[in-house]
Design a protein around this motif. Structure first.
Motif, PDB file in Angstrom:
ATOM      1  N   TYR A 303       0.856  -1.197   0.000  1.00 43.70           N
ATOM      2  CA  TYR A 303       0.000   0.000   0.000  1.00 43.70           C
ATOM      3  C   TYR A 303       0.885   1.238   0.000  1.00 43.70           C
ATOM      4  N   ILE A 304       0.384   2.292  -0.627  1.00 48.17           N
ATOM      5  CA  ILE A 304       1.165   3.535  -0.595  1.00 48.17           C
ATOM      6  C   ILE A 304       0.254   4.742  -0.363  1.00 48.17           C
ATOM      7  N   SER A 305       0.691   5.597   0.546  1.00 54.86           N
ATOM      8  CA  SER A 305       0.006   6.880   0.743  1.00 54.86           C
ATOM      9  C   SER A 305       0.834   7.924   0.012  1.00 54.86           C
ATOM     10  N   ARG A 306       0.184   8.725  -0.816  1.00 62.12           N
ATOM     11  CA  ARG A 306       0.919   9.742  -1.581  1.00 62.12           C
ATOM     12  C   ARG A 306       0.839  11.109  -0.928  1.00 62.12           C
ATOM     13  N   VAL A 307       0.405  11.118   0.327  1.00 59.69           N
ATOM     14  CA  VAL A 307       0.322  12.380   1.076  1.00 59.69           C
ATOM     15  C   VAL A 307       1.438  12.393   2.123  1.00 59.69           C
ATOM     16  N   HIS A 308       2.140  13.515   2.215  1.00 61.70           N
ATOM     17  CA  HIS A 308       3.222  13.638   3.199  1.00 61.70           C
ATOM     18  C   HIS A 308       2.669  13.391   4.605  1.00 61.70           C
ATOM     19  N   PRO A 309       3.384  12.633   5.434  1.00 63.69           N
ATOM     20  CA  PRO A 309       2.873  12.336   6.787  1.00 63.69           C
ATOM     21  C   PRO A 309       2.488  13.589   7.583  1.00 63.69           C
ATOM     22  N   ASP A 310       3.075  14.733   7.270  1.00 55.84           N
ATOM     23  CA  ASP A 310       2.736  15.965   8.003  1.00 55.84           C
ATOM     24  C   ASP A 310       1.356  16.509   7.660  1.00 55.84           C
ATOM     25  N   CYS A 311       0.758  16.021   6.588  1.00 50.75           N
ATOM     26  CA  CYS A 311      -0.562  16.575   6.247  1.00 50.75           C
ATOM     27  C   CYS A 311      -1.546  15.485   5.817  1.00 50.75           C
ATOM     28  N   ARG A 312      -1.420  14.333   6.440  1.00 51.13           N
ATOM     29  CA  ARG A 312      -2.389  13.272   6.182  1.00 51.13           C
ATOM     30  C   ARG A 312      -3.713  13.590   6.879  1.00 51.13           C
ATOM     31  N   SER A 313      -4.786  13.382   6.155  1.00 54.98           N
ATOM     32  CA  SER A 313      -6.116  13.715   6.668  1.00 54.98           C
ATOM     33  C   SER A 313      -6.568  12.728   7.752  1.00 54.98           C
ATOM     34  N   LEU A 314      -7.184  13.281   8.788  1.00 60.70           N
ATOM     35  CA  LEU A 314      -7.784  12.440   9.833  1.00 60.70           C
ATOM     36  C   LEU A 314      -9.091  11.812   9.361  1.00 60.70           C
ATOM     37  N   MET A 315      -9.746  12.486   8.432  1.00 59.88           N
ATOM     38  CA  MET A 315     -11.098  12.089   8.047  1.00 59.88           C
ATOM     39  C   MET A 315     -11.153  11.270   6.759  1.00 59.88           C
ATOM     40  N   ASN A 316     -10.243  11.530   5.831  1.00 64.45           N
ATOM     41  CA  ASN A 316     -10.285  10.863   4.523  1.00 64.45           C
ATOM     42  C   ASN A 316      -8.916  10.227   4.268  1.00 64.45           C
ATOM     43  N   VAL A 317      -8.846   8.934   4.526  1.00 60.54           N
ATOM     44  CA  VAL A 317      -7.578   8.224   4.386  1.00 60.54           C
ATOM     45  C   VAL A 317      -7.482   7.707   2.956  1.00 60.54           C
ATOM     46  N   MET A 318      -6.549   8.328   2.231  1.00 63.64           N
ATOM     47  CA  MET A 318      -6.411   8.092   0.795  1.00 63.64           C
ATOM     48  C   MET A 318      -5.172   7.235   0.579  1.00 63.64           C
ATOM     49  N   PHE A 319      -5.312   6.142  -0.139  1.00 65.13           N
ATOM     50  CA  PHE A 319      -4.107   5.351  -0.448  1.00 65.13           C
ATOM     51  C   PHE A 319      -4.301   4.582  -1.747  1.00 65.13           C
TER      52      PHE A 319
END
Ligand SMILES: *Cc1c(COP(=O)(O)O)cnc(C)c1O
Length: 379
Positions: A303-319
């Protein structure tokens, strides 16, 4: 699991979760089961009026009480200061993309906008119809990660009428973990997908607005929290219903408000208070998001998250799945076990788990277990 909720005079006890799916939709989103049961219980006869709430006159004392209670509960949950008005307006958050510029532009000065994604872009496009817009910053991309540039890299205009930003971009899953400092320039925030998910200091904002269908209730109503000094004459030719001043003068009762949506919002707000308020939900939201992001990081070959860990959303987890050809299988298998609406937005693809306040921790844990199992089987 025993759930109990007491709203006004009625109590609904329930021993077991009744629904068979966990709905991860970005919006309209999941509502608390207790709220739906409450609405069901009083559908035909609301508080012994012999009518449903939908059939009650909006100017009658009964609906007035519902409306006032919802506002009072929102004020309490968010500690909204006295010098802010709370409006409950028809139209979605998108309507606010027009109302904000129509009411705040003065025909001379420009407005600052931060562009962090699709909702920001829509707000910018709409504001550009009514005045000059200065885009102060945009989401950046580095090492395959999206991030929000630090404020010292923004090109802000000290003389701007306001600065507009989107604290949580619902589609990209990118969220500010800090508040822009704008000095005397009023800060305007589209909080549609994060309102009530974490504590905010209302005093930091000129206007906060949020469509209800993500964290407050059902579609059809939008909450606007506006500092009183920003309520003034809108631009000439602004339609009456787009004027904050008009709505403020009539306490959101200038015309018929979406009464049922207002009522459902009231039930959700009462439910939130009953469950410990914003701080309690914030703690739960941190745990829920951590469960999913930790798993994504743990299985980083899968799995990969393309959002920097400093601005990952609490409400919408995108991966995304590293092997994108597996995404349809992932979605199909998830659906089969009752984890539904996980498909990412058509623009971004991938997977998106929207985990608003009403998503129980059990739902998130079940998704995490499924993700782990799927990665082990297919990885
Ligand atoms: C969903 C969403 C909107 C659009 O809301 P509508 O009620 O459909 O107009 C706007 N902004 C954000 C951040 C959203 O998540």
């Amino acid at each position: 699991m025993t759930l109990q909720i007491k709203l006004e005079s009625r109590t609904i006890d329930k021993v077991e979760r009744m629904r068979k799916v966990y709905n991860f939709s970005a919006g309209p989103a999941m509502l608390p089961e207790e709220v739906l049961l409450q609405a069901q219980a009083e559908m035909l006869d609301w508080h012994e009026t012999g009518m449903s709430i939908m059939e009650l006159g909006h100017r009658g004392p009964e609906f007035k009480r519902v409306a006032e209670k919802a506002e009072a509960d929102l004020r309490e949950l968010m500690s909204i200061p006295k010098n802010y008005q709370v409006l409950f307006l028809a139209g979605g958050a998108t309507t606010q993309f027009s109302m904000v510029p129509l009411n705040l532009f003065d025909g001379k000065r420009s407005a600052d906008y931060v562009d962090t994604g699709i909702w920001s872009k829509k707000a910018i496009a709409e504001a550009s119809r009514y005045g000059r817009v200065n885009v102060v910053a945009q989401t950046q991309h580095q090492d395959r990660l999206d991030y929000i540039p630090a404020q010292d890299q923004w090109t802000m205009n000290e003389d701007a009428v306001y600065l507009h930003y989107t604290p949580n971009e619902t589609i990209g899953g990118i969220e500010f973990q800090w508040i822009p400092q704008t000095g005397n320039v009023p800060l305007v925030a589209d909080m549609t997908s994060m309102i009530l998910s974490r504590p905010v200091n209302v005093n930091d904002y000129g206007i906060i607005y949020a469509g209800a269908q993500k964290n407050i209730g059902q579609a059809g109503i939008t909450v606007v929290i506006i500092r009183e000094d920003l309520i003034k004459e809108p631009l000439p030719k602004t339609p009456a219903l787009y004027s904050y001043k008009l709505h403020a003068e009539h306490n959101s009762f200038y015309n018929t408000p979406p009464t049922y949506s207002w009522y459902i919002s009231g039930l959700v707000l009462a439910w939130m208070k009953h469950k410990g308020g914003v701080q309690a939900f914030y703690q739960q939201n941190l745990r829920k998001a951590k469960t999913l992001y930790s798993l994504i990081d743990q299985y980083k070959d899968f799995y990969i998250s393309r959002v920097h860990p400093d601005c990952r959303s609490l409400m919408n987890v995108m991966f995304h799945l590293c092997n994108e050809t597996l995404t349809p299988h992932f979605l199909e298998e998830a659906e089969k076990i009752g984890l539904t609406n996980l498909r990412g937005h058509r623009v971004s693809g991938g997977v998106r788990a929207s985990i608003y306040n009403a998503m129980p921790e059990d739902g998130v844990n079940m998704l995490a277990d499924f993700m782990m199992d799927f990665a082990r089987r297919k990885g």
